[in-house]
Design an enzyme around this catalytic site. Structure first.
Site, PDB file in Angstrom:
ATOM      1  N   LYS A  11       0.549   4.356   6.820  1.00 60.43           N
ATOM      2  CA  LYS A  11      -0.077   5.208   5.799  1.00 60.43           C
ATOM      3  C   LYS A  11       0.452   6.629   5.930  1.00 60.43           C
ATOM      4  O   LYS A  11       1.095   6.983   6.915  1.00 60.43           O
ATOM      5  CB  LYS A  11      -1.600   5.248   5.971  1.00 60.43           C
ATOM      6  N   SER A  52       0.805  -1.218   0.000  1.00 61.37           N
ATOM      7  CA  SER A  52       0.000   0.000   0.000  1.00 61.37           C
ATOM      8  C   SER A  52       0.839   1.270   0.000  1.00 61.37           C
ATOM      9  O   SER A  52       0.334   2.321  -0.361  1.00 61.37           O
ATOM     10  CB  SER A  52      -0.954  -0.003   1.190  1.00 61.37           C
TER      11      SER A  52
END
Lengths: 181, 150
Positions: B82, B39
């Site tokens: 993230k 990700s």
């Protein structure tokens, strides 16, 4: 000479103390009226509760447990509430934007016992289990209030999927929720 | 006999003290994290090791552009890595042209690999209380050691 010994033991004692607080638990004062009558029934005398880290180490909570969690609205604030619903439960809310809420995976529904005077899930919705920091296991001060805090949930606040009177309604709601999600 | 007992007790005490110091260091100062998953490509690849610090999140000083390690909102035993894309009050353009305002006490997290990342676009803004640490350096593989500061 004596001074350095004292200083050394203080310096080595602080990490041990912090670790005990992090892994075992600590005593905290309960502020506010949101958990009346279970905690702070008398406003002049604040209750001190022992917050136990051990039962929530793997984020397992039961309905009715009194837990301490980091407020989702203000990460510097720690709040103390009762668990009303765990993941998968269907909860009838009191003044939340949806009347009926299905608790998503990894979340729980927390409420103060003093309905209407509590900043809880009826205000900010289901909370992530990761925010839970401890379980309140007993009142340690004042001595007249010494007691263990039991898990209990009033019949009226049972999640709809457990409440016996609404089993027909519940299956209908479950069906509706499945369609929506 | 009591001499051995004493020796045993003092070495056990030393080990406990050391582990407590280690616990405090890894809990309040910084630690190393092994990342997995696509990700955050191309910034961080699977099996990269990053150095993180815990002071900034504790002081609520997270800013837009920081890469943070956070507990996963729907599975607290899993961690996610993230980038912060929005702070409370910011307007975020999510999928399908919708806009959302980040609520008080939350942050908006997105992976750099926007086509292959499960992030706030799926589960909404993340409470700041779930953020554990901020990534500062990528230290493995040694070929491309780099700073991850904003």
């Amino acid at each position: 000479m004596k001074f350095t010994v004292v200083l050394k033991s203080i310096l080595l004692g602080i990490p041990v103390g912090i670790t005990v607080i992090d892994l075992v638990g600590y005593v905290a004062r309960v502020d506010g009226i949101s958990m009346q009558p279970a905690l702070n029934p008398d406003l002049d005398q604040a209750d001190y509760v022992f917050l136990n880290r051990w039962p929530v180490r793997s984020y397992q909570v039961q309905r009715g447990d009194i837990i301490a969690l980091t407020s989702p609205k203000d990460p510097t604030l720690s709040i103390i509430k009762r668990v009303v619903g765990i993941q998968g439960d269907i909860v009838e809310t009191i003044g939340y934007k949806n009347h009926i809420v299905r608790i998503p995976e990894g979340h729980c529904w927390v409420e103060g016992d003093h309905t209407g005077h509590s900043m809880d899930s009826n205000n900010f919705g289901p909370v992530s289990l990761g925010l839970i920091t401890a379980k309140a296991s007993c009142i340690v001060w004042p001595p007249s209030r010494w007691q263990f805090l039991n898990s209990s949930l009033p019949e009226s606040r049972l999640p709809l999927n457990l409440s016996p009177s609404t089993s027909v309604l519940q299956s209908a709601i479950q069906y509706a929720c499945n369609i929506i999600s | 006999m009591s001499k051995y007992l004493w020796r045993f007790a003092s070495s056990a005490g030393f080990i406990i003290q050391c582990s407590c110091v280690a616990h405090c260091f890894f809990h309040y100062v910084g630690d190393l994290v092994l990342c997995s998953g696509p990700s955050m490509e191309p910034t961080i690849f699977s099996n990269d090791i990053i150095l993180t610090e815990h002071v900034t999140p504790k002081l609520q000083q997270i800013q837009i552009g920081d890469i943070v390690i956070s507990k996963c909102p729907y599975n607290p035993e899993q961690n996610i890595c993230k980038r912060v894309k929005g702070l409370p009050g910011d307007k975020i353009h999510t999928n399908y042209g919708r806009t959302e305002i980040v609520p008080v006490g939350h942050v908006w997290l997105e992976g750099d690999n926007s086509t292959n990342s499960t992030d706030s676009r799926n589960y909404g803004a993340v409470p700041q209380g779930l953020i554990k640490s901020r990534a500062i350096y990528k230290i493995y593989p040694f070929m491309n050691i780099s700073s991850l500061n904003r």
